[in-house]
Design an enzyme around this catalytic site. Structure first.
Site, PDB file in Angstrom:
ATOM      1  N   SER A  67       4.041  -0.133   1.829  1.00 10.64           N
ATOM      2  CA  SER A  67       5.230  -0.444   1.034  1.00 10.64           C
ATOM      3  C   SER A  67       5.649   0.731   0.161  1.00 10.64           C
ATOM      4  O   SER A  67       6.804   0.876  -0.195  1.00 10.64           O
ATOM      5  CB  SER A  67       4.986  -1.687   0.179  1.00 10.64           C
ATOM      6  OG  SER A  67       3.828  -1.497  -0.605  1.00 10.64           O
ATOM      7  N   THR A 114       0.804  -1.215   0.000  1.00 12.96           N
ATOM      8  CA  THR A 114       0.000   0.000   0.000  1.00 12.96           C
ATOM      9  C   THR A 114       0.829   1.253   0.000  1.00 12.96           C
ATOM     10  O   THR A 114       1.982   1.251   0.402  1.00 12.96           O
ATOM     11  CB  THR A 114      -0.820   0.001   1.317  1.00 12.96           C
ATOM     12  OG1 THR A 114      -1.736  -1.062   1.254  1.00 12.96           O
ATOM     13  CG2 THR A 114      -1.556   1.277   1.565  1.00 12.96           C
ATOM     14  N   ASP A 133      -3.869   4.580  -2.091  1.00 13.96           N
ATOM     15  CA  ASP A 133      -4.007   3.941  -3.403  1.00 13.96           C
ATOM     16  C   ASP A 133      -5.141   2.923  -3.282  1.00 13.96           C
ATOM     17  O   ASP A 133      -5.792   2.838  -2.246  1.00 13.96           O
ATOM     18  CB  ASP A 133      -2.678   3.277  -3.822  1.00 13.96           C
ATOM     19  CG  ASP A 133      -2.421   1.995  -3.058  1.00 13.96           C
ATOM     20  OD1 ASP A 133      -2.133   0.959  -3.679  1.00 13.96           O
ATOM     21  OD2 ASP A 133      -2.521   2.026  -1.813  1.00 13.96           O
ATOM     22  N   ARG A 140      -4.957  -0.600  -4.490  1.00 14.64           N
ATOM     23  CA  ARG A 140      -4.606  -1.971  -4.893  1.00 14.64           C
ATOM     24  C   ARG A 140      -4.567  -2.902  -3.686  1.00 14.64           C
ATOM     25  O   ARG A 140      -3.920  -2.591  -2.676  1.00 14.64           O
ATOM     26  CB  ARG A 140      -3.245  -1.976  -5.579  1.00 14.64           C
ATOM     27  CG  ARG A 140      -2.741  -3.383  -5.914  1.00 14.64           C
ATOM     28  CD  ARG A 140      -1.403  -3.341  -6.602  1.00 14.64           C
ATOM     29  NE  ARG A 140      -1.508  -2.926  -7.986  1.00 14.64           N
ATOM     30  CZ  ARG A 140      -0.481  -2.894  -8.839  1.00 14.64           C
ATOM     31  NH1 ARG A 140       0.700  -3.261  -8.432  1.00 14.64           N
ATOM     32  NH2 ARG A 140      -0.650  -2.495 -10.072  1.00 14.64           N
ATOM     33  N   ASP A 175       6.134   1.801  -6.660  1.00 11.42           N
ATOM     34  CA  ASP A 175       6.087   0.643  -5.767  1.00 11.42           C
ATOM     35  C   ASP A 175       5.207  -0.427  -6.400  1.00 11.42           C
ATOM     36  O   ASP A 175       4.091  -0.144  -6.839  1.00 11.42           O
ATOM     37  CB  ASP A 175       5.516   1.060  -4.406  1.00 11.42           C
ATOM     38  CG  ASP A 175       5.259  -0.129  -3.509  1.00 11.42           C
ATOM     39  OD1 ASP A 175       4.182  -0.178  -2.885  1.00 11.42           O
ATOM     40  OD2 ASP A 175       6.134  -1.007  -3.445  1.00 11.42           O
ATOM     41  N   LYS A 184      -9.369   2.001   1.065  1.00  9.04           N
ATOM     42  CA  LYS A 184      -8.474   1.900   2.211  1.00  9.04           C
ATOM     43  C   LYS A 184      -8.688   2.990   3.239  1.00  9.04           C
ATOM     44  O   LYS A 184      -8.015   3.011   4.267  1.00  9.04           O
ATOM     45  CB  LYS A 184      -7.021   1.932   1.726  1.00  9.04           C
ATOM     46  CG  LYS A 184      -6.725   0.793   0.774  1.00  9.04           C
ATOM     47  CD  LYS A 184      -5.272   0.697   0.433  1.00  9.04           C
ATOM     48  CE  LYS A 184      -5.085  -0.297  -0.700  1.00  9.04           C
ATOM     49  NZ  LYS A 184      -3.678  -0.500  -1.045  1.00  9.04           N
ATOM     50  N   GLY A 230      -1.466  -3.096   5.620  1.00 10.52           N
ATOM     51  CA  GLY A 230      -1.363  -4.345   6.370  1.00 10.52           C
ATOM     52  C   GLY A 230      -2.531  -5.222   5.980  1.00 10.52           C
ATOM     53  O   GLY A 230      -3.126  -5.056   4.941  1.00 10.52           O
ATOM     54  N   SER A 257       1.717  -1.146  -4.740  1.00 15.90           N
ATOM     55  CA  SER A 257       0.644  -0.141  -4.801  1.00 15.90           C
ATOM     56  C   SER A 257       0.245   0.064  -6.240  1.00 15.90           C
ATOM     57  O   SER A 257       1.053  -0.105  -7.152  1.00 15.90           O
ATOM     58  CB  SER A 257       1.125   1.190  -4.244  1.00 15.90           C
ATOM     59  OG  SER A 257       1.708   1.019  -2.989  1.00 15.90           O
TER      60      SER A 257
END
Lengths: 244, 237
Positions: A155, A38, A54, A56, A192, A70, A84, A195
């Protein structure tokens, strides 16, 4: 039983022993938890706070949800982004529902996490507005908190933090704050691998309250779509014979 | 029996000499191609674990008039790479036939060295960039301790990969002028100084252009610590 469940805030650990035995004796593998690699961010601006995330959700190397949400509601003016295990962060909402009270302070959130000693794998960016102004907090899985002008987790946090460190300034107006959050989430999305998807933004203004901008930017739209309904005019299929 | 005892005695006197983990390390190196050539920047710290041990170390060095190399990772392995490359340039000098190695050739040579060491499970623990400008064309090559080689427009190593690369990707363009290239690298190194524990606020910046290689003296950048919520996290407004 109900009251007991309530006091535990929605989490039960009855099956932990069974799972342990299954792994040790039957050598079964634990099903992979559905995690959110994330990028989540929060920033304080002149009029309140802005949260971003984001969209994903990943199951190992696979994207299982391209447009998940999220940013979760804790109370009217306190929202939180979760990185997480997806299930764990959504359960933070259950905390509100189970205690039946409006959390007045950010401190009510890390308390259950501390109790579960990091097993509830939720890393949160908590943002809200109260009588003392706008605040951004980060909450780590083991229950520690930081209070900051800008924060990133997940991340993609390093990519997003790079954007914040390069461009943050005190007392931004709403437009600047939204643009900065958007840039930071996009840095996570493009750089990343955990994400991706779209940018969700949540503005919590001291005066006007919360304003959710779900899919503020849709960056990964599908280029080609299936052509849609096939309409066949009457008589397309020839009729050989009638059977009455 | 005697043979076995001899073998044991011998193995004791020949301890393992491969790199198991890096000891004295350098942090990120950043490099970008720009209008006039290639620009490379790094800080001047060689860390001993979490200790800031050697604070005036130059991690970018000139190879010849058209090439320079910069490396992060184990500092002794970088010194060894410098020695190897110096052997090449000495040979070139001795030949004295006017031919000079191009950046691509130096990159190729080092990539063979790195890959061979990796194949012996005794790597040179570095992430190297080879930056050059020859006959009007910029060259920027990357090498890692697995022996992978890449040729790219931008190079970042260490934490620079996570922190500087997103910033560079946003603002980089092939025809950046020198001023913008310097500003971009300085912005990235400042953010790295904020967020990477193994850095210090003292940098070398180098460029390789048609007029050769130039490595700056060490200098520091301005940092910002006075945000309201850093000074007072419990500010009420």
């Amino acid at each position: 039983m109900d009251a007991y469940q309530k006091s535990r805030g929605g989490f039960t650990f009855d099956l932990c022993n069974r799972n342990k035995l299954l792994v040790e004796e039957k050598k079964l593998s634990v099903p992979k938890a559905f995690k959110t690699g994330t990028t989540i961010v929060g920033i304080v601006y002149k009029g309140g706070v802005v949260l971003g995330a984001d969209t994903r959700a990943t199951e190992g190397p696979i994207v299982c949800d391209k447009n998940c949400e999220k940013i979760h509601k804790i109370s009217e003016k306190i929202w939180c982004c979760g990185a997480g295990t997806a299930a764990d962060t959504e359960n933070i909402e259950l905390h509100r529902l189970s205690t039946g009270k409006e959390p007045r302070s950010y401190l009510t959130i890390p308390a259950p996490l501390l109790r579960y000693q990091g097993y509830v794998s939720a890393a949160l960016v908590l943002g809200g507005v109260d009588t003392e102004g706008g605040h951004i907090y980060t909450v780590w899985p083991h229950g520690s908190t930081d209070r900051l002008p800008y924060a990133t987790m997940g991340s993609g946090s390093l990519a997003a933090m790079a954007i914040f460190e390069a461009n943050y300034k005190d007392d931004m107006d709403e437009k600047e704050a939204i643009n900065l959050v958007d840039s930071a989430i996009q840095a996570g999305i493009w750089n990343d691998l955990g994400s991706g998807g779209n940018v969700d933004i949540m503005v919590i203004d001291k005066k006007t309250g919360p304003r959710m901008m779900r899919n503020y930017k849709k960056l990964n739209e599908r280029t080609f779509h299936a052509p849609g309904l096939y309409k066949f005019p009457k008589g397309t299929t020839g009729i050989d014979n009638y059977i009455l | 029996m005697e043979q076995l005892q001899n073998a044991i005695a011998e193995s004791k006197s020949h301890p393992s000499t491969r790199t198991t983990r890096p000891i004295v390390t350098g942090a990120s190196v950043l490099a970008i191609k720009y209008k006039d050539g290639v620009m490379v920047m790094s800080d001047t710290l060689a860390s001993y674990g979490s200790m800031a041990r050697y604070k005036s170390v130059q991690r970018i060095c000139k190879v010849n008039e058209t090439t320079l190399i910069g490396a992060s990772g184990e500092y002794s392995d970088f010194q060894y790479l410098k020695d190897l490359v110096e052997e090449l340039t000495d040979e070139e000098f001795d030949e004295d036939d006017g031919a000079s190695m191009s950046p691509k050739e130096i990159h190729s040579y080092l990539s063979r060295v790195m890959y061979n060491r990796r194949s012996k499970i005794d790597p040179l623990y570095n992430f190297v960039c080879v930056a050059g400008f020859k006959e009007g064309k910029s060259y920027l090559g990357a090498l890692d301790y697995f022996g992978s080689t890449f040729e790219e427009d931008v190079f970042t190593s260490g934490y620079g990969m996570y922190i500087a690369l997103p910033l560079i990707r946003k603002d980089w363009s092939a025809d950046m002028d020198e001023k913008s290239a310097v500003a971009l690298l300085e912005k990235c190194m400042t953010v790295l100084f904020y967020r990477d524990c193994r850095t210090i606020n003292k940098y070398n910046i180098a460029k390789v252009t048609a007029s050769g290689v130039e490595i700056s003296k060490p200098y520091s950048l301005k940092t910002e610590w006075s945000y309201k919520r850093f000074q007072n996290p419990h500010i009420i407004e």
